[in-house]
Design a protein around this motif. Structure first.
Motif, short mmCIF file in Angstrom:
data_model
loop_
_atom_site.label_atom_id
_atom_site.label_comp_id
_atom_site.label_asym_id
_atom_site.label_seq_id
_atom_site.Cartn_x
_atom_site.Cartn_y
_atom_site.Cartn_z
N GLU A 140 63.50 25.76 12.20
CA GLU A 140 64.69 25.28 12.91
C GLU A 140 65.95 25.43 12.06
OE1 GLU A 140 63.41 21.37 13.90
OE2 GLU A 140 61.96 22.08 15.39
N GLN A 141 65.86 25.10 10.77
CA GLN A 141 67.04 25.17 9.91
C GLN A 141 67.44 26.61 9.58
OE1 GLN A 141 66.81 22.52 6.49
NE2 GLN A 141 65.76 20.96 7.71
N SER A 142 66.47 27.49 9.48
CA SER A 142 66.78 28.89 9.16
C SER A 142 67.17 29.69 10.39
CB SER A 142 65.58 29.56 8.50
OG SER A 142 64.51 29.72 9.42
N ALA A 143 66.68 29.27 11.56
CA ALA A 143 66.89 30.00 12.82
C ALA A 143 66.37 31.43 12.71
CB ALA A 143 68.36 29.99 13.22
N LEU A 144 65.30 31.62 11.93
CA LEU A 144 64.69 32.93 11.75
C LEU A 144 63.26 32.93 12.28
CD1 LEU A 144 65.65 33.68 8.02
CD2 LEU A 144 66.65 34.76 10.05
N PRO A 145 62.80 34.03 12.87
CA PRO A 145 61.36 34.19 13.09
C PRO A 145 60.74 34.54 11.75
CG PRO A 145 62.52 36.16 13.81
CD PRO A 145 63.58 35.19 13.35
N LEU A 146 59.64 33.89 11.39
CA LEU A 146 59.08 34.07 10.06
C LEU A 146 57.68 34.69 10.12
CD1 LEU A 146 60.08 30.65 8.44
CD2 LEU A 146 61.24 32.87 8.22
N ALA A 147 57.56 35.85 9.51
CA ALA A 147 56.24 36.42 9.29
C ALA A 147 55.58 35.60 8.20
CB ALA A 147 56.36 37.88 8.86
N ALA A 148 54.34 35.17 8.41
CA ALA A 148 53.72 34.27 7.42
C ALA A 148 52.20 34.37 7.43
CB ALA A 148 54.16 32.82 7.67
N PRO A 149 51.63 35.33 6.70
CA PRO A 149 50.19 35.33 6.49
C PRO A 149 49.83 34.28 5.46
CG PRO A 149 51.19 37.05 5.19
CD PRO A 149 52.31 36.41 5.98
N SER A 150 48.55 34.10 5.20
CA SER A 150 48.13 33.10 4.22
C SER A 150 48.70 33.43 2.84
CB SER A 150 46.61 33.02 4.15
OG SER A 150 46.05 34.28 3.82
#
Length: 322
Positions: A140-150
């Motif tokens: 919410e604070q970044s307003a970015l979609p985040l790619a996040a694997p383990s």
């Protein structure tokens, strides 16, 4: 704090207003940071930036043909990236925020916005809306979609604690936000869904029975699917693996084996003395980390029931033992 030979520092910080702002600043600068989710810790970066996504692949030594899950703040953000059929919308409304990732066709907007490295060149994308308050705050604070694997080296045991991240990626990632032990302890269920039906690509906390009950129909495997083509994370034959040999379904532990028990079989460690599969899932990776760090040369684990989330546990163990 962990430092590599070149002096790159990995800091573990408690989740507070300052560290959340620091994580957001790193993400906007194109850096990768490790964040807790309800499943496992993820190594997050801006999914719209190819240079930021490259940091994930570089830090993890991840093969470039293995696509990434993109985490979004809500269903509205997801709908701008992927096409949601009626089935997909129903799943999102019921299971999001939560441990369900959906592989859906990319929209034209999604193709223009997402780094091609996220999808590994595919026409589909894996999307998830996580439930963990820290990950949600950063989204919410970044307003970015985040790619996040383990947040671990590719193919190794997944991290369910901040220290697991530092032990695996120390010197490769600048910041780890410590949100405590992950509640679910297994990666999200991944489901491919479109107008024609749905199929599970990776079992996880959301079971096949729960999905079928919600949608009112049965899983429909794709008859044209190529088993050698990776279309979502978690499909590699060897994955989630300790450095030591792992033997599954062991009832006769050897003297050089660290035995992971379940239920009445105590072992050197026990996933759940009460035979609770949800507890076993939450404890699985931490137990594998302890076994890998033990003085025993090999690891053995007793049989785990193939029901409910036990199907996901056995999937991870099969790949870990490959």
């Amino acid at each position: 704090m962990t430092m590599n030979k070149d002096g790159f520092k990995t800091q573990i910080k408690a989740c507070d207003t300052h560290s959340l702002a620091e994580a957001v600043a790193y993400l906007h600068a194109g850096r990768a940071v490790a964040l807790p989710t309800e499943t496992v810790y993820g190594l997050a970066a801006d999914a719209t930036s190819s240079s930021a996504v490259a940091e994930i692949y570089r830090a993890k030594n991840r093969p470039s043909f293995n696509p990434l899950i993109v985490h979004v703040a809500d269903q509205s953000a997801a709908a701008g990236i992927g096409y949601f059929s009626q089935k997909a919308e129903k799943l999102a409304q019921h299971f999001w925020p939560g441990p369900l990732s959906m592989v859906v066709p990319l929209t034209d907007q999604g193709k223009a916005a997402m780094s091609p490295a996220v999808t590994a060149g595919l026409e589909t994308i894996a999307l998830r809306c996580p439930a963990h308050p820290v990950m949600r705050a950063v989204l919410e604070q970044s307003a970015l979609p985040l790619a996040a694997p383990s947040a671990n080296m590719s193919g190794a045991i997944s991290p369910t604690e901040a220290q697991h991240v530092a032990d695996s990626l120390g010197g490769r990632v600048a910041l780890v936000l410590d949100g405590g032990a992950c509640q679910q302890g297994l990666e999200s269920t991944i489901i491919s869904v479109d107008d024609d039906g749905w199929r599970i690509l990776r079992p996880g906390p959301i079971t096949r029975e729960e999905i079928s009950a919600l949608l009112g129909d049965e899983e429909k495997p794709d008859p044209n699917a190529d088993p050698d083509t990776v279309i979502s994370p978690g499909q590699l034959a060897s994955h989630y693996a300790p450095s030591k040999t792992l033997r599954c379904n062991a009832l006769d532990p050897q003297a050089d084996e660290w035995l992971i028990g379940f239920g009445e079989i105590e072992g050197d460690d026990n996933l759940s003395p009460t035979s609770d599969l949800a507890e076993a899932a939450a404890n699985l990776y931490a137990a594998l980390h302890r076994a890998d760090a033990s003085s025993k040369a090999r690891i053995a684990i007793v049989p785990i029931p193939l029901t409910g989330i036990g199907i996901a546990i056995n999937d991870r163990l099969k790949r870990a033992a490959h």
